[in-house]
Design a protein around this motif. Structure first.
Motif, PDB file in Angstrom:
ATOM      1  N   ARG A   1    -111.428 -39.860  38.800  1.00 23.70           N
ATOM      2  CA  ARG A   1    -111.649 -39.365  40.164  1.00 23.70           C
ATOM      3  C   ARG A   1    -112.941 -38.794  40.077  1.00 23.70           C
ATOM      4  O   ARG A   1    -113.502 -38.168  40.855  1.00 23.70           O
ATOM      5  CB  ARG A   1    -110.717 -38.160  40.458  1.00 23.70           C
ATOM      6  CG  ARG A   1    -109.258 -38.650  40.670  1.00 23.70           C
ATOM      7  CD  ARG A   1    -108.466 -37.613  41.073  1.00 23.70           C
ATOM      8  NE  ARG A   1    -108.718 -36.772  42.441  1.00 23.70           N
ATOM      9  CZ  ARG A   1    -108.275 -37.083  43.383  1.00 23.70           C
ATOM     10  NH1 ARG A   1    -107.735 -38.150  43.669  1.00 23.70           N
ATOM     11  NH2 ARG A   1    -109.171 -36.577  44.436  1.00 23.70           N
ATOM     12  N   MET A   2    -113.612 -38.885  38.769  1.00 20.54           N
ATOM     13  CA  MET A   2    -115.055 -38.255  38.707  1.00 20.54           C
ATOM     14  C   MET A   2    -116.073 -38.849  39.694  1.00 20.54           C
ATOM     15  O   MET A   2    -116.219 -40.115  39.783  1.00 20.54           O
ATOM     16  CB  MET A   2    -115.400 -38.475  37.303  1.00 20.54           C
ATOM     17  CG  MET A   2    -116.864 -37.622  36.912  1.00 20.54           C
ATOM     18  SD  MET A   2    -117.042 -37.691  34.996  1.00 20.54           S
ATOM     19  CE  MET A   2    -116.348 -39.473  34.346  1.00 20.54           C
ATOM     20  N   GLN A   3    -116.996 -37.905  40.331  1.00 28.90           N
ATOM     21  CA  GLN A   3    -118.106 -38.483  41.247  1.00 28.90           C
ATOM     22  C   GLN A   3    -119.407 -37.900  40.748  1.00 28.90           C
ATOM     23  O   GLN A   3    -120.427 -38.553  41.272  1.00 28.90           O
ATOM     24  CB  GLN A   3    -117.765 -38.010  42.554  1.00 28.90           C
ATOM     25  CG  GLN A   3    -116.234 -38.306  43.145  1.00 28.90           C
ATOM     26  CD  GLN A   3    -116.283 -39.741  43.365  1.00 28.90           C
ATOM     27  OE1 GLN A   3    -117.234 -40.511  43.605  1.00 28.90           O
ATOM     28  NE2 GLN A   3    -115.066 -40.340  43.165  1.00 28.90           N
ATOM     29  N   THR A   4    -119.555 -36.744  40.377  1.00 28.72           N
ATOM     30  CA  THR A   4    -120.851 -36.254  40.169  1.00 28.72           C
ATOM     31  C   THR A   4    -121.429 -36.066  38.643  1.00 28.72           C
ATOM     32  O   THR A   4    -120.422 -36.108  37.910  1.00 28.72           O
ATOM     33  CB  THR A   4    -120.941 -34.930  40.939  1.00 28.72           C
ATOM     34  OG1 THR A   4    -120.203 -34.004  40.127  1.00 28.72           O
ATOM     35  CG2 THR A   4    -120.578 -34.902  42.334  1.00 28.72           C
ATOM     36  N   ALA A   5    -122.569 -35.897  38.686  1.00 26.88           N
ATOM     37  CA  ALA A   5    -122.830 -35.604  37.296  1.00 26.88           C
ATOM     38  C   ALA A   5    -122.456 -34.217  36.798  1.00 26.88           C
ATOM     39  O   ALA A   5    -122.119 -34.079  35.404  1.00 26.88           O
ATOM     40  CB  ALA A   5    -124.675 -35.406  37.356  1.00 26.88           C
ATOM     41  N   THR A   6    -122.173 -33.335  37.253  1.00 30.53           N
ATOM     42  CA  THR A   6    -121.421 -32.043  36.957  1.00 30.53           C
ATOM     43  C   THR A   6    -120.019 -32.355  36.359  1.00 30.53           C
ATOM     44  O   THR A   6    -119.632 -31.762  35.448  1.00 30.53           O
ATOM     45  CB  THR A   6    -121.454 -30.975  38.241  1.00 30.53           C
ATOM     46  OG1 THR A   6    -122.787 -30.664  38.425  1.00 30.53           O
ATOM     47  CG2 THR A   6    -120.915 -29.779  37.578  1.00 30.53           C
ATOM     48  N   ASP A   7    -119.262 -33.232  37.271  1.00 28.13           N
ATOM     49  CA  ASP A   7    -118.033 -33.579  36.834  1.00 28.13           C
ATOM     50  C   ASP A   7    -118.139 -34.250  35.474  1.00 28.13           C
ATOM     51  O   ASP A   7    -117.206 -33.784  34.348  1.00 28.13           O
ATOM     52  CB  ASP A   7    -117.400 -34.598  37.920  1.00 28.13           C
ATOM     53  CG  ASP A   7    -117.149 -34.071  39.244  1.00 28.13           C
ATOM     54  OD1 ASP A   7    -117.118 -32.856  39.334  1.00 28.13           O
ATOM     55  OD2 ASP A   7    -117.233 -34.837  40.010  1.00 28.13           O
TER      56      ASP A   7
END
Length: 429
Positions: free
Chosen positions: A329-335
């Motif tokens: 489910r990861m989407q962003t650099a922060t994730d």
């Protein structure tokens, strides 16, 4: 009663982790996969590249090459380790594989993206050097550490490996970020490949000087090395079948290693292709993972002393399953940063604790290399299946996310076998 070796010997043994872990971090985890995909795409103006007349997605070809290297190592290492036990030359084999791996890493300095076959061949040879050396390095653990000290000594080796690899990773990162002396980013990466080989061979000399010589278990050799090797394998296999806890642990280790090793080896490819993160960001994230893994390895060693090895491993595998679902489910650099930190915490712990658990469960024996070959073959075959599955699902579906979620199934099967091993251990106590 066995005593733990001197501090000088223990430090010398752990120094090999310092020496060879630069391959695992720089070559398989960060610089080489990133450089391989970008350089081949630049050379052929496409993600689909030729390899001996057939075309593959470049990241999938990397996965397949890794799987092929570990398959060759899995076939060869039991024979070599049995020979080392019967003839007492495990240090010589450790030296041989170190030179093979180090020279092959340095040879990647001449890889330019267009010479795909050249790059793959030396990548495979470097992997064989790393895998082959680990068989003999790991087999020293039960010889130099008493049972009650094996968790601590094993964790020290991994901690040394993380520290050493991070230092060279930082050197490579500085070369890429600063581009001194007018070099290009590609040249900076190639220089890093060269340095990996020098580092690996150079620091391994400390290990070679401090580890004791091993004695063969057969005084007179009435057969050739291969006959004796297979004879030793049959003897070890017969013993493993009679040890229910060890047998179940190895089955669990086989399945959860498919997930652990694949996540570690494919993480930067995922960040680059699915999240489109720049190479400098990926390299810095991997440095953080390694630093966190030091604390993870030490923390797991402490927890195992308090709660036992198998219960702690079971808890760690639950965390890995959560990581797989979060990765899908990861989407962003922060994730990616948050998940990378979680991976670091459990990565060092599961590797260190798996090795020391096996060392504790195996019987008192002089055939340490032969017994550890079973451990290494189990891990290598799991990597073959894990990386091949990851690459195949990626090619089939066009997304690495589907490959990541598939890894959760491997962890679940490993978890089931660990529960079985724990129940059997309780029944036998």
């Amino acid at each position: 009663m066995q005593k733990t070796a001197s501090k000088k010997v223990i430090n010398g043994w752990a120094m090999y982790d310092w020496a060879n872990s630069v391959y695992n971090l720089v070559i398989t985890t960060t610089f080489f996969p990133i450089y391989f995909t970008s350089a081949t795409k630049a050379a052929f103006h496409s993600d689909r590249i030729p390899f001996f007349g057939k075309y593959f997605i470049n990241s999938a070809l990397y996965d397949y090459a890794m799987a092929a290297a570990f398959l060759i190592a899995a076939i060869a290492s039991p024979i070599l380790s049995s020979i080392a036990d019967t003839r007492g030359n495990k240090k010589r084999y450790l030296m041989m594989f170190t030179w093979l791996g180090g020279i092959s890493c340095s040879a990647l300095y001449l890889f330019n993206g267009g010479n795909v076959e050249y790059g793959i061949i030396f990548f495979v040879l470097a992997t064989l050097g790393y895998c082959g050396g680990l068989v003999f390095y790991n087999s020293y653990l039960p010889e130099i550490a008493a049972e009650e000290d094996r968790d601590r000594v094993s964790a020290k080796g991994f901690a040394m490996g993380y520290i050493g690899s991070v230092l060279l990773q930082l050197v490579g990162f500085a070369l890429v970020a600063l581009l001194p002396f007018g070099i290009t980013e590609g040249q900076a990466v190639l220089i890093t490949f060269l340095l990996v080989g020098v580092w690996w061979i150079g620091f391994a000399q400390i290990t070679f000087a401090r580890l004791p010589a091993s004695k063969g278990t057969i005084a007179e050799h009435k057969a050739g090395v291969f006959t004796e090797g297979f004879s030793e394998l049959r003897k070890v296999y017969a013993q493993v079948k009679t040890m229910p806890v060890l047998k179940r642990f190895l089955r669990g280790f086989f399945f959860y290693s498919m997930g652990v090793q694949t996540v570690m080896m494919a993480a930067t490819l995922f960040g680059a292709q699915e999240l489109h993160l720049p190479s400098t960001t990926l390299i810095s994230v991997v440095v953080v993972i390694q630093l966190v893994a030091i604390a993870g390895a030490s923390g797991m060693a402490w927890l195992s002393g308090k709660y036992g090895n198998l219960p702690v491993l079971i808890g760690v595998i639950f965390v890995w399953i959560g990581i797989c679902f979060a990765g899908y489910r990861m989407q962003t650099a922060t994730d990616f940063y948050i998940l990378a930190t979680a991976v670091g915490l459990v990565m060092g712990g599961v590797q260190s604790l798996s090795r020391s658990t096996y060392a504790k469960l195996m019987p008192e024996t002089e055939d340490t290399a032969s017994f550890f070959s079973y451990y290494d073959v189990t891990e290598k075959l799991s990597i073959v299946i894990g990386m091949t599955t990851f690459g195949y699902i990626h090619e089939l579906t066009g997304s690495m996310r589907n490959s990541v979620i598939a890894l959760a199934a491997f962890f679940l099967m490993g978890l089931a076998w660990l529960f079985s091993a724990r129940r059997k251990q309780k029944a036998l106590q």
